[in-house]
Motif scaffolding. Structure first.
Motif, PDB file in Angstrom:
ATOM      1  N   ALA A 199       0.859  -1.190   0.000  1.00  0.00           N
ATOM      2  CA  ALA A 199       0.000   0.000   0.000  1.00  0.00           C
ATOM      3  C   ALA A 199       0.892   1.236   0.000  1.00  0.00           C
ATOM      4  CB  ALA A 199      -0.905  -0.005   1.230  1.00  0.00           C
ATOM      5  N   TYR A 200       0.761   2.083  -1.016  1.00  0.00           N
ATOM      6  CA  TYR A 200       1.674   3.209  -1.193  1.00  0.00           C
ATOM      7  C   TYR A 200       1.030   4.543  -0.827  1.00  0.00           C
ATOM      8  CZ  TYR A 200       5.252   0.317  -3.309  1.00  0.00           C
ATOM      9  OH  TYR A 200       6.235  -0.624  -3.502  1.00  0.00           O
ATOM     10  N   VAL A 201       1.832   5.372  -0.136  1.00  0.00           N
ATOM     11  CA  VAL A 201       1.466   6.747   0.186  1.00  0.00           C
ATOM     12  C   VAL A 201       2.649   7.633  -0.211  1.00  0.00           C
ATOM     13  CG1 VAL A 201      -0.049   6.077   2.095  1.00  0.00           C
ATOM     14  CG2 VAL A 201       2.373   6.537   2.543  1.00  0.00           C
ATOM     15  N   TRP A 202       2.448   8.931  -0.177  1.00  0.00           N
ATOM     16  CA  TRP A 202       3.519   9.855  -0.558  1.00  0.00           C
ATOM     17  C   TRP A 202       4.342  10.201   0.672  1.00  0.00           C
ATOM     18  CZ3 TRP A 202       4.761  10.284  -5.393  1.00  0.00           C
ATOM     19  CH2 TRP A 202       5.686  11.255  -5.789  1.00  0.00           C
ATOM     20  N   ASP A 203       5.644   9.978   0.575  1.00  0.00           N
ATOM     21  CA  ASP A 203       6.557  10.229   1.683  1.00  0.00           C
ATOM     22  C   ASP A 203       6.589  11.729   1.982  1.00  0.00           C
ATOM     23  OD1 ASP A 203       8.635  10.455   3.475  1.00  0.00           O
ATOM     24  OD2 ASP A 203      10.108   9.399   2.247  1.00  0.00           O
TER      25      ASP A 203
ATOM     26  N   ALA B 152      -3.954   3.063  12.312  1.00  0.00           N
ATOM     27  CA  ALA B 152      -2.770   3.020  11.459  1.00  0.00           C
ATOM     28  C   ALA B 152      -3.116   2.780   9.990  1.00  0.00           C
ATOM     29  CB  ALA B 152      -1.790   1.958  11.951  1.00  0.00           C
ATOM     30  N   TYR B 153      -4.209   2.032   9.725  1.00  0.00           N
ATOM     31  CA  TYR B 153      -4.634   1.788   8.342  1.00  0.00           C
ATOM     32  C   TYR B 153      -5.742   2.740   7.899  1.00  0.00           C
ATOM     33  CZ  TYR B 153      -1.937  -2.542   8.404  1.00  0.00           C
ATOM     34  OH  TYR B 153      -0.913  -3.456   8.473  1.00  0.00           O
ATOM     35  N   ASP B 154      -6.056   3.698   8.748  1.00  0.00           N
ATOM     36  CA  ASP B 154      -7.113   4.660   8.411  1.00  0.00           C
ATOM     37  C   ASP B 154      -6.518   5.794   7.582  1.00  0.00           C
ATOM     38  OD1 ASP B 154      -9.512   5.943   8.296  1.00  0.00           O
ATOM     39  OD2 ASP B 154      -9.400   6.796  10.321  1.00  0.00           O
ATOM     40  N   ILE B 155      -6.051   5.433   6.399  1.00  0.00           N
ATOM     41  CA  ILE B 155      -5.378   6.380   5.521  1.00  0.00           C
ATOM     42  C   ILE B 155      -5.562   5.900   4.081  1.00  0.00           C
ATOM     43  CG2 ILE B 155      -3.192   5.134   5.802  1.00  0.00           C
ATOM     44  CD1 ILE B 155      -1.721   7.778   5.422  1.00  0.00           C
ATOM     45  N   GLU B 156      -5.754   6.844   3.176  1.00  0.00           N
ATOM     46  CA  GLU B 156      -5.893   6.481   1.769  1.00  0.00           C
ATOM     47  C   GLU B 156      -4.544   6.067   1.214  1.00  0.00           C
ATOM     48  OE1 GLU B 156      -7.441   8.370  -2.488  1.00  0.00           O
ATOM     49  OE2 GLU B 156      -7.366   9.616  -0.659  1.00  0.00           O
ATOM     50  N   ALA B 157      -4.519   4.928   0.546  1.00  0.00           N
ATOM     51  CA  ALA B 157      -3.282   4.422  -0.051  1.00  0.00           C
ATOM     52  C   ALA B 157      -3.615   3.794  -1.394  1.00  0.00           C
ATOM     53  CB  ALA B 157      -2.614   3.402   0.862  1.00  0.00           C
ATOM     54  N   ILE B 158      -2.655   3.790  -2.289  1.00  0.00           N
ATOM     55  CA  ILE B 158      -2.856   3.181  -3.593  1.00  0.00           C
ATOM     56  C   ILE B 158      -2.187   1.813  -3.614  1.00  0.00           C
ATOM     57  CG2 ILE B 158      -0.788   4.294  -4.561  1.00  0.00           C
ATOM     58  CD1 ILE B 158      -2.250   4.411  -7.244  1.00  0.00           C
TER      59      ILE B 158
ATOM     60  N   VAL C 236       5.136   3.051  -8.243  1.00  0.00           N
ATOM     61  CA  VAL C 236       4.046   3.984  -8.548  1.00  0.00           C
ATOM     62  C   VAL C 236       4.610   5.402  -8.641  1.00  0.00           C
ATOM     63  CG1 VAL C 236       2.351   2.536  -7.377  1.00  0.00           C
ATOM     64  CG2 VAL C 236       3.435   4.380  -6.131  1.00  0.00           C
ATOM     65  N   ASP C 237       4.072   6.183  -9.564  1.00  0.00           N
ATOM     66  CA  ASP C 237       4.540   7.560  -9.774  1.00  0.00           C
ATOM     67  C   ASP C 237       3.827   8.556  -8.873  1.00  0.00           C
ATOM     68  OD1 ASP C 237       6.305   6.758 -11.808  1.00  0.00           O
ATOM     69  OD2 ASP C 237       4.695   6.871 -13.312  1.00  0.00           O
ATOM     70  N   GLU C 238       2.596   8.226  -8.499  1.00  0.00           N
ATOM     71  CA  GLU C 238       1.817   9.109  -7.648  1.00  0.00           C
ATOM     72  C   GLU C 238       1.127   8.286  -6.569  1.00  0.00           C
ATOM     73  OE1 GLU C 238      -0.904  11.319  -9.979  1.00  0.00           O
ATOM     74  OE2 GLU C 238       0.630  12.389 -11.122  1.00  0.00           O
ATOM     75  N   ALA C 239       0.914   8.912  -5.431  1.00  0.00           N
ATOM     76  CA  ALA C 239       0.224   8.237  -4.328  1.00  0.00           C
ATOM     77  C   ALA C 239      -0.443   9.302  -3.470  1.00  0.00           C
ATOM     78  CB  ALA C 239       1.209   7.411  -3.502  1.00  0.00           C
ATOM     79  N   PRO C 240      -1.455   8.930  -2.704  1.00  0.00           N
ATOM     80  CA  PRO C 240      -2.135   9.913  -1.859  1.00  0.00           C
ATOM     81  C   PRO C 240      -1.188  10.529  -0.832  1.00  0.00           C
ATOM     82  CG  PRO C 240      -3.433   7.901  -2.055  1.00  0.00           C
ATOM     83  CD  PRO C 240      -2.085   7.605  -2.636  1.00  0.00           C
ATOM     84  N   ALA C 241      -1.357  11.808  -0.599  1.00  0.00           N
ATOM     85  CA  ALA C 241      -0.556  12.490   0.419  1.00  0.00           C
ATOM     86  C   ALA C 241      -0.945  12.007   1.810  1.00  0.00           C
ATOM     87  CB  ALA C 241      -0.765  13.999   0.314  1.00  0.00           C
ATOM     88  N   VAL C 242       0.013  12.015   2.706  1.00  0.00           N
ATOM     89  CA  VAL C 242      -0.263  11.667   4.097  1.00  0.00           C
ATOM     90  C   VAL C 242      -0.897  12.881   4.762  1.00  0.00           C
ATOM     91  CG1 VAL C 242       0.754  11.022   6.309  1.00  0.00           C
ATOM     92  CG2 VAL C 242       1.661  10.049   4.182  1.00  0.00           C
ATOM     93  N   PRO C 243      -2.118  12.756   5.274  1.00  0.00           N
ATOM     94  CA  PRO C 243      -2.765  13.910   5.921  1.00  0.00           C
ATOM     95  C   PRO C 243      -1.934  14.435   7.086  1.00  0.00           C
ATOM     96  CG  PRO C 243      -4.344  12.146   5.536  1.00  0.00           C
ATOM     97  CD  PRO C 243      -2.985  11.579   5.245  1.00  0.00           C
ATOM     98  N   ASP C 244      -1.950  15.740   7.284  1.00  0.00           N
ATOM     99  CA  ASP C 244      -1.160  16.351   8.363  1.00  0.00           C
ATOM    100  C   ASP C 244      -1.503  15.735   9.714  1.00  0.00           C
ATOM    101  OD1 ASP C 244       0.054  17.991   6.522  1.00  0.00           O
ATOM    102  OD2 ASP C 244      -1.221  19.735   6.946  1.00  0.00           O
ATOM    103  N   GLU C 245      -2.803  15.509   9.953  1.00  0.00           N
ATOM    104  CA  GLU C 245      -3.215  14.955  11.244  1.00  0.00           C
ATOM    105  C   GLU C 245      -2.636  13.559  11.451  1.00  0.00           C
ATOM    106  OE1 GLU C 245      -7.354  13.868  13.685  1.00  0.00           O
ATOM    107  OE2 GLU C 245      -7.441  14.762  11.691  1.00  0.00           O
ATOM    108  N   TYR C 246      -2.636  12.752  10.392  1.00  0.00           N
ATOM    109  CA  TYR C 246      -2.082  11.397  10.484  1.00  0.00           C
ATOM    110  C   TYR C 246      -0.586  11.469  10.754  1.00  0.00           C
ATOM    111  CZ  TYR C 246      -1.282   6.473   9.218  1.00  0.00           C
ATOM    112  OH  TYR C 246      -0.932   5.136   9.239  1.00  0.00           O
ATOM    113  N   TRP C 247       0.115  12.328  10.017  1.00  0.00           N
ATOM    114  CA  TRP C 247       1.571  12.448  10.160  1.00  0.00           C
ATOM    115  C   TRP C 247       1.949  12.927  11.559  1.00  0.00           C
ATOM    116  CZ3 TRP C 247       5.813  10.630   8.458  1.00  0.00           C
ATOM    117  CH2 TRP C 247       7.026  11.330   8.488  1.00  0.00           C
ATOM    118  N   GLU C 248       1.215  13.876  12.081  1.00  0.00           N
ATOM    119  CA  GLU C 248       1.490  14.377  13.425  1.00  0.00           C
ATOM    120  C   GLU C 248       1.241  13.293  14.476  1.00  0.00           C
ATOM    121  OE1 GLU C 248      -0.952  17.802  13.807  1.00  0.00           O
ATOM    122  OE2 GLU C 248       0.159  18.973  12.304  1.00  0.00           O
ATOM    123  N   LYS C 249       0.173  12.531  14.285  1.00  0.00           N
ATOM    124  CA  LYS C 249      -0.131  11.471  15.243  1.00  0.00           C
ATOM    125  C   LYS C 249       0.925  10.377  15.191  1.00  0.00           C
ATOM    126  CE  LYS C 249      -4.156   8.947  16.989  1.00  0.00           C
ATOM    127  NZ  LYS C 249      -5.592   8.667  16.770  1.00  0.00           N
ATOM    128  N   LEU C 250       1.398  10.062  13.982  1.00  0.00           N
ATOM    129  CA  LEU C 250       2.455   9.056  13.850  1.00  0.00           C
ATOM    130  C   LEU C 250       3.705   9.512  14.602  1.00  0.00           C
ATOM    131  CD1 LEU C 250       3.347   7.170  10.578  1.00  0.00           C
ATOM    132  CD2 LEU C 250       5.135   7.956  12.118  1.00  0.00           C
TER     133      LEU C 250
END
Length: 364
Positions: free
Chosen positions: A197-201, A270-276, A303-317
């Motif tokens: 499952a890919y997200v944007w770093d 942890a899996y409550d995030i959009e991923a491709i 993959v060339d594109e992936a959903p961005a990690v939401p700020d709230e998710y990143w801060e919680k991580l």
């Protein structure tokens, strides 16, 4: 049957992904900087409580059956610093020993499946039939190695090896995506604990597996001075007194409880995030493995594109990941201190090692 075969295939692929690890120039962290940081926390705790153990641990490390990585890690360090560097290497050694006779790919995870509401009925039936047993042998391996450490009849080589594995597996089971898999409509055979499952770093201009986002978070350097900084920062943020989960180590029965703490984080969010999904999810295994190796070895995403990690998710991580690392570090220290107490009752932590050193001299 198709889903069953796919599940088996993805189990194999997941073992490859987690077993190999990711080079520092791409996204590796929990399996190198993260493990090193938990070891630095554990070392500081052991030194605070039982400074007399430091020299004994140093002697024990000299008896490791795979000594080369420890000599490299020790470098020009002397005395306590030499021991500290070898102790930190011990926590990451299981990854440094990949593709050797010491490699145990199934020991890095104990993955309970999370079944999404939209998961295919056939997949749900297969998983429910499996019961509550996780995939991967991390818990069994942790019990085995913790027992060896505390066994007064263990040989020095056995104890040194077991100490390395115990430290590494403890780090792994405190990472939520090492103890979970998600099965859903997008991942009918499972997402291999987020590796497919890919997200944007948020820190690099590239897509990355969700699993590695958790592994890496923001701590991505293996330089000792950086690792020391990570450890100091985490201990200041999460001193023992701030962690109600910490309690006296009762024995191997605690290991599953700790792993389920991590699993609950995966269940809760942890899996409550959009991923491709990996675009090769339905391709043959060779294609998937080839693309995975390209990412692992070269940092090139499939993959060339992936959903961005939401700020709230990143801060919680950034809040939860270091907390889990703090717990892992303190608990590693507690396991070692408990073993020392047991061995002290019969002799000392390194009694057999000291005897061996006197008879045979140091290992060179």
């Amino acid at each position: 049957m198709r889903i069953q075969r796919a599940l088996k295939r993805l189990i194999t692929l997941f073992g490859l992904a987690i077993g190999i690890g990711v080079p520092a120039q791409s996204a590796q962290a929990w399996d190198h900087p993260g493990h090193m940081t938990t070891a630095a926390i554990a070392f500081a705790e052991i030194e605070r409580v039982r400074p007399d153990l430091i020299d004994k641990i140093g002697l024990l490390m000299l008896k490791h059956p795979d000594p080369a990585p420890f000599w490299v890690a020790a470098g020009d360090g002397k005395g306590k610093e030499r021991t500290r560097r070898m102790f930190i290497e011990a926590a990451r050694w299981a990854d440094d020993a990949k593709f050797t006779g010491h490699d145990r790919p199934t020991w890095h995870t104990a993955r309970w499946t999370i079944i999404a509401d939209d998961a295919p009925p056939e997949a749900k039936a297969l998983i429910e039939a499996r019961g509550d047993k996780p995939l991967g042998n991390a818990l069994e391996a942790l019990r085995l190695n913790a027992t060896i450490i505390a066994n007064p009849e263990s040989k020095p080589e056995e104890r040194a090896l077991a100490l390395s594995w115990m430290m590494h597996i403890m780090g792994d089971i405190h990472q939520p995506l090492h103890v979970s898999d998600l099965v859903s409509k997008d991942f009918p055979s499972g997402n291999a604990a987020g590796t497919l499952a890919y997200v944007w770093d948020p820190l690099r201009d590239s897509a990355m597996p969700l699993h590695l986002l958790w592994d890496s978070n923001t701590r991505r350097s293996t330089k000792l001075e950086d690792v020391d900084g990570y450890a100091q920062e985490i201990m200041e943020q999460y001193p023992r007194s701030s962690l109600p989960e910490l309690a006296a180590f009762e024995g191997p029965e605690d290991f599953e409880k700790w792993a389920r703490e991590s699993h609950q984080v995966a269940v809760d969010w942890a899996y409550d995030i959009e991923a491709i999904p990996d675009p090769n999810l339905d391709a043959d295994s060779d294609r998937v493995i080839a693309n995975m190796m390209k990412y692992i070895l070269e940092g090139i995403s499939p993959v060339d594109e992936a959903p961005a990690v939401p700020d709230e998710y990143w801060e919680k991580l950034q809040e939860v990941a270091p907390r889990r690392m703090a717990l892992a570090g303190y608990r590693i220290a507690d396991i070692i201190l408990s073993a020392a107490d047991r061995l002290d009752a019969e002799r000392t932590l390194s009694g057999k090692v000291l005897d061996a050193m006197q008879r045979h001299g140091p290992t060179n």
